[in-house]
Scaffold this motif. Sequence first.
Motif, short mmCIF file in Angstrom:
data_model
loop_
_atom_site.label_atom_id
_atom_site.label_comp_id
_atom_site.label_asym_id
_atom_site.label_seq_id
_atom_site.Cartn_x
_atom_site.Cartn_y
_atom_site.Cartn_z
N ARG A 26 0.81 -1.21 0.00
CA ARG A 26 0.00 0.00 0.00
C ARG A 26 0.86 1.27 0.00
O ARG A 26 0.34 2.37 -0.13
CB ARG A 26 -0.92 0.01 1.22
CG ARG A 26 -1.93 -1.14 1.19
CD ARG A 26 -2.98 -0.95 2.25
NE ARG A 26 -3.99 -2.00 2.18
CZ ARG A 26 -5.10 -2.02 2.91
NH1 ARG A 26 -5.33 -1.04 3.77
NH2 ARG A 26 -5.97 -3.01 2.79
N ARG A 27 2.18 1.09 0.22
CA ARG A 27 3.10 2.22 0.22
C ARG A 27 4.28 1.90 -0.69
O ARG A 27 4.80 0.77 -0.67
CB ARG A 27 3.63 2.52 1.63
CG ARG A 27 2.57 2.78 2.66
CD ARG A 27 3.22 3.01 4.02
NE ARG A 27 3.73 4.35 4.19
CZ ARG A 27 4.60 4.70 5.14
NH1 ARG A 27 5.07 3.80 5.97
NH2 ARG A 27 4.99 5.95 5.24
N ARG B 46 -0.35 8.59 -5.61
CA ARG B 46 -1.72 8.88 -5.19
C ARG B 46 -2.71 8.53 -6.29
O ARG B 46 -3.80 8.02 -6.02
CB ARG B 46 -1.85 10.35 -4.79
CG ARG B 46 -1.45 10.65 -3.36
CD ARG B 46 -1.90 12.03 -2.92
NE ARG B 46 -1.25 13.08 -3.69
CZ ARG B 46 -0.11 13.67 -3.33
NH1 ARG B 46 0.50 13.29 -2.23
NH2 ARG B 46 0.42 14.62 -4.08
N GLN C 99 5.13 11.17 -5.47
CA GLN C 99 3.96 11.14 -4.58
C GLN C 99 2.66 11.38 -5.36
O GLN C 99 1.66 10.70 -5.12
CB GLN C 99 4.12 12.19 -3.49
CG GLN C 99 5.17 11.83 -2.45
CD GLN C 99 5.34 12.91 -1.40
OE1 GLN C 99 5.63 14.06 -1.73
NE2 GLN C 99 5.18 12.55 -0.14
N ASP C 100 2.70 12.32 -6.30
CA ASP C 100 1.50 12.59 -7.11
C ASP C 100 1.08 11.35 -7.89
O ASP C 100 -0.10 10.98 -7.91
CB ASP C 100 1.77 13.75 -8.08
CG ASP C 100 1.88 15.09 -7.36
OD1 ASP C 100 1.50 15.15 -6.18
OD2 ASP C 100 2.37 16.04 -7.99
N LEU D 22 -1.74 4.63 -3.92
CA LEU D 22 -0.64 4.30 -3.02
C LEU D 22 -0.14 5.55 -2.31
O LEU D 22 -0.29 6.67 -2.81
CB LEU D 22 0.54 3.68 -3.78
CG LEU D 22 0.37 2.31 -4.42
CD1 LEU D 22 1.68 1.87 -5.05
CD2 LEU D 22 -0.07 1.28 -3.40
N GLU D 23 0.48 5.34 -1.14
CA GLU D 23 1.22 6.39 -0.48
C GLU D 23 2.71 6.15 -0.72
O GLU D 23 3.11 5.10 -1.22
CB GLU D 23 0.95 6.37 1.03
CG GLU D 23 -0.49 6.70 1.41
CD GLU D 23 -0.69 6.66 2.92
OE1 GLU D 23 0.28 6.27 3.62
OE2 GLU D 23 -1.79 6.99 3.37
N VAL D 24 3.53 7.11 -0.39
CA VAL D 24 4.99 6.96 -0.49
C VAL D 24 5.56 6.96 0.93
O VAL D 24 5.17 7.79 1.76
CB VAL D 24 5.63 8.09 -1.32
CG1 VAL D 24 7.16 8.01 -1.27
CG2 VAL D 24 5.15 8.03 -2.76
N ASP D 25 6.44 6.04 1.20
CA ASP D 25 7.10 5.98 2.50
C ASP D 25 8.08 7.15 2.59
O ASP D 25 9.27 7.01 2.31
CB ASP D 25 7.83 4.64 2.65
CG ASP D 25 8.64 4.57 3.94
OD1 ASP D 25 8.42 5.42 4.82
OD2 ASP D 25 9.50 3.67 4.05
N ARG D 26 7.56 8.31 2.97
CA ARG D 26 8.39 9.53 3.00
C ARG D 26 9.48 9.43 4.07
O ARG D 26 10.58 9.95 3.90
CB ARG D 26 7.50 10.74 3.25
CG ARG D 26 8.21 12.09 3.08
CD ARG D 26 8.67 12.29 1.66
NE ARG D 26 9.52 13.46 1.53
CZ ARG D 26 9.14 14.60 0.93
NH1 ARG D 26 7.93 14.69 0.41
NH2 ARG D 26 9.97 15.61 0.84
#
Length: 896
Positions: free
Chosen positions: A394-395, A420, A416-417, A424-428
Motif C-alpha cells: 500500500r506504500r 496517489r 507522490q503525485d 498508493l502512499e509513499v514511505d516519506r
Amino acid sequence: MKEAVELSGPSSSEIRKKFLEYFRQRDHEVVPSSSLVPAGDPTLLFTNAGMVQFKDVFLGRESRSRRRAVTAQRCLRVSGKHNDLEEVGKTARHCTFFEMLGNFSFGDYFKEDAIAYAWELLTRGYGLDAADLWVTVYRDDEEAARLWQRVAGLSADRIVPLGEEDNFWSMGETGPCGPCSEIVVDRGPRHSCGAANCRLDTCGCDRWLELWNLVFMQYERDESGQVTPLPRPCIDTGMGLERLATLLQGADSIFGTDLLAPLIRATEELSGRAYDPGPDGMPFRVIADHLRASVFLVMDGVVPSNEGRGYVFRRILRRALRFATLLGMELPVLYRLVPVAVRVYEDAYPGLVAMTDQVVQVVRWEEERFRTTVREGSQRALEAIQEAKARGLRRLPGKVAFTLYDTFGFPIDLTQDMAREHGLEVDREGFERALEEQRRRARAARAEQEDEMGLLAGLLEGERPTEFVGYERLQVSATVVALVKEGEGTVARLCDGEEGWVVTDRTPFYPEGGGQLADRGEMRSGALRLVVGDVRRLPSGVIVHRGRMQGGDLRVGQEVVSKVDPEWREGAQRHHTATHLLHRVLKETLGEHVNQSGSLVAPDRLRFDFTHFASLTAEQLREIEERVNRLVWADLEVRDCWMSMEEARRAGAIALFGEKYGERVRVVSIGDVSKELCGGTHVNRTGQVGPVLIIQESSVGAGLRRVEAVVGPAAWRHWSRMRSTLERAAELLKSSWERVPAKVEQLQQNLEEREKRLATLQREAAMGALQGLLQSAKVIGGITLVYGEIPASDPRILRELADVARSRLQDGLVVLGSAGDDRVMLVAMATQGAVGRGIHAGRLLGRLAKLVDGGGGGRPDMAEAGGRSPRKLAGALQRLPQLVEELVKEGHEGRR
C-alpha cells in the motif's frame, strides 16, 4: 516583460553602496566579494557567510596589511547546517542566495565600536526607528548587555539573553569562538503569528526579523572543550541585504524588494497567472529565488552535474522547474528570466552582463534535460508503482522513491503525485532516511578529503612560512626545521626506509597549486637521500615535502641540498605557458564567454576545462592549434611581477575560478596577448614551449568543454607514435600513408554491404523459425503463448519478429530467445487482451532471465532481458508455460 517595481525607499544598490561607504570612511578596506566557491577550503561546498574569505586570517594562518575590512559578500545556504532550501517560498525571509553585508576587525576594535557602528548606521544612516529595534545577547555576556545600554541607549527590557545554541558562535569543534549579539526588528502585530506568547525569545514568526549579527570572537576552544581568551579579539558581523531592503523599501517580504520582485513580475507574465503573496504564491517565490541563485552559480563557474556542487545546483534549478510546471509553464521557459536577474545586479556585478548568454544556455540546457528526465522518470516511476501494487503493497518503499530521485533525477513530489493517482502512499520517512544517509556519506567524504592537510596544519602550527626560491633556482641549500611521520606526528628524525613529510626553511620545490603538479626531485645530505614525491603548501605558508628516506636518517636541524628534477620542471613550465596561450586563443576564437574552470599542468601533458556550449569542430580545433603555435613561433617574452590585487584588476589581469589570492598577487604576462594571476612556473619566452599538439576535445558537463594537449618533447613523442601507427596501417593495407583514409573507407563500405546481406539471410531464417513457433503455440488460461528460440544475433530482429507474432494474436503472449557465444537475448510482447488477463511481460521476463543467469524487465506489454548462460536457454524456455500459469493465477488472485 514587466519588471518595474515602485519603491518607497532607497534601491538595493543604494543600500549596498551606503554600507560600504560608511565603513570605508571609518578606515575599513572595501574587499570585493569572493566567489560562491570557497577557494582552498574543502570543508565547504559554498560560501555561506562573509567571514569565509577571511577564515585563515581569523585562524592566524594568514595576515593582512590592514586590520579592518568591509564586504558585500554573495552567499549560498543550501547544504550542511545552513540549509534554507526547503524553507524558501514558505516564509517572508528565507532565500538560498543572498548578499551578506559585513564589517570585520582583525584584532583592532572590539565590542564597543562594533555596537556603536551598527547602531549609528541603522538609526542615523538608514533611518530605522530605534523604538523598533531589540537585541539578543549571549546569556553570560554581561559586557555586551551593558554596552548596548550605554552606547545605544537601549533599555534592559529590550536586551534579551539567549543560550549557547542561539548566541554563541564557533568556527568548528576547536578554534576561534565567542558570543554574538543580534539586532532584531519588531515589525509589529501586522506580521505576527497571533500567538499569545509571540515574543522575541519564544517565537520565530515573521514579526521578529533577525537583521544584523555581531560576532565577538574573543576565545579559542581546545580539544578538551576549554576556552581561553584570545590575545587579539576579532569582530565578524553579517547583515542580509535582502532583509535590510525589505525594511527600507516598505516591503512585506524580501520578495517585494527590487532584488526579487522583478523576477516575480516577469514570472507572472510568462505564466499568465497573478502572484499571490500568500501560500499560493510559493511557486513564484521559489522560481525567483532559485533562478537568481542559478545565475550567480554559473557566474562563479558551477554547472549542473551529478556530484558535488554541480549536484546541488541541479537540485536548486530543478526545484524551480518543478514549481514552474505547477504554474502550467511549458519547459524550457525559465531561461527567459536570466536577463531580468542580470539587470537587477548589473550595477554591483558588471561582469554578469558579458555572461548573460552563457547563463541562458546553461539554464536552458538543464531545462531540456529535466524535461527528458521527467518523461523517462515517469515511466520508471509507473513501473515501480505497478510492481508495488503487484506485491500487494500500500506504500511505495522509501528506498525506491529515493532511487527515482537520486539516480534518475525524478522529484519526490512527482513520485507522490503518481502514487496517489494509483491509490498508493509513499514511505516519506524511508525516503528521508535514505537522503540523510547520502548526506552523511558526502560529509564523510569531505572530511576525509581535508584530513591529512588539516592534520599537518595543526601539527605544524607556529612554524614560520617557508621561503620559496623556485622561480629563480632549482637547487638550494636548506635546513630541516620539522619532520612529520604518519601515525606519530612531529618527530625528531626520519629513519632509513621511512616515509614522511619534511619542512625546510626554504625550498626550490613548487608545491601543487593552480592546476600545476608539484615538483619532483630529491634532498641530499652526504650519503642519505630523500626522494621527493609530493609537495604541498599549507594555509599558513609552510611548504611540506613528502618522501621516502634512503641511505640514512634525517634529523631536524640537518643541512640538506634540495634539488628539483630539471626535466620535470622544464616540462611543467612548457605546458603551463602553453595553457595561458590556449586560454587566450580560445577566448579570441570562440568568444569572451570562455573562462577557465579547471586545469591540469603536468610535465608531459595539459588539460584545460572551459565554459562553452558546443563541441568544437575539427576546423575550430585546427584553427586554435595553429594560432597557439603561431604565438609560440613569435617567441614572445614571458614576464612576471608582483602587485596589489586592485592594481592587477586595473591592469586587466584574469583571475581564475576556484583560486584563492592574497593581498599581493603575481601577474604573468605573455607579450601583449595574455595577462593572468598565476603562481605557477613558466618559460622565459614562448619559443621555448616548442610545438603544441591538441590531442582531444570532449564534454565534462553542462556548458563545460575540455581540451587536452601536449607540447615540446611530449608533442614530438606523441606525433612519432601517430606516425608509426599510420605507417603500420599503410603496411597492412598495402598502400602509401596518403591513401590510408581512402582504403579504410572502401573497406567500411564492403563490410556494411556484407552485414546487410547477412542480416537479410538471418531475418529470412528467423522468419521461417517463427512460422514453426506460431504453428506450435499453446493456450494457457485463455492466452495463446508463442515461444521458442530464434536464430538471430541482432536484438532488433528479435523485437521485429515478436511484434509480427503479436500482431497475429488476440489474447496472446510472445516470448522469443536467442543464444549467442556468450550471451542470451530475450524479448516478450503481450497483447492488451493478455495484459487484461493478468499478464505482465516485464515481471515474466524478469523471472525467466534469472534462469539464464541474467536480468531485465519492462512494461506489462513489452519487455527485454539478457543472460550470461546460453546453454541454459533451452531449459528455461521449457519452464516458460509454468511461469505463465503462475503469472495468470497471481493476476486472478489480485483481482479477487
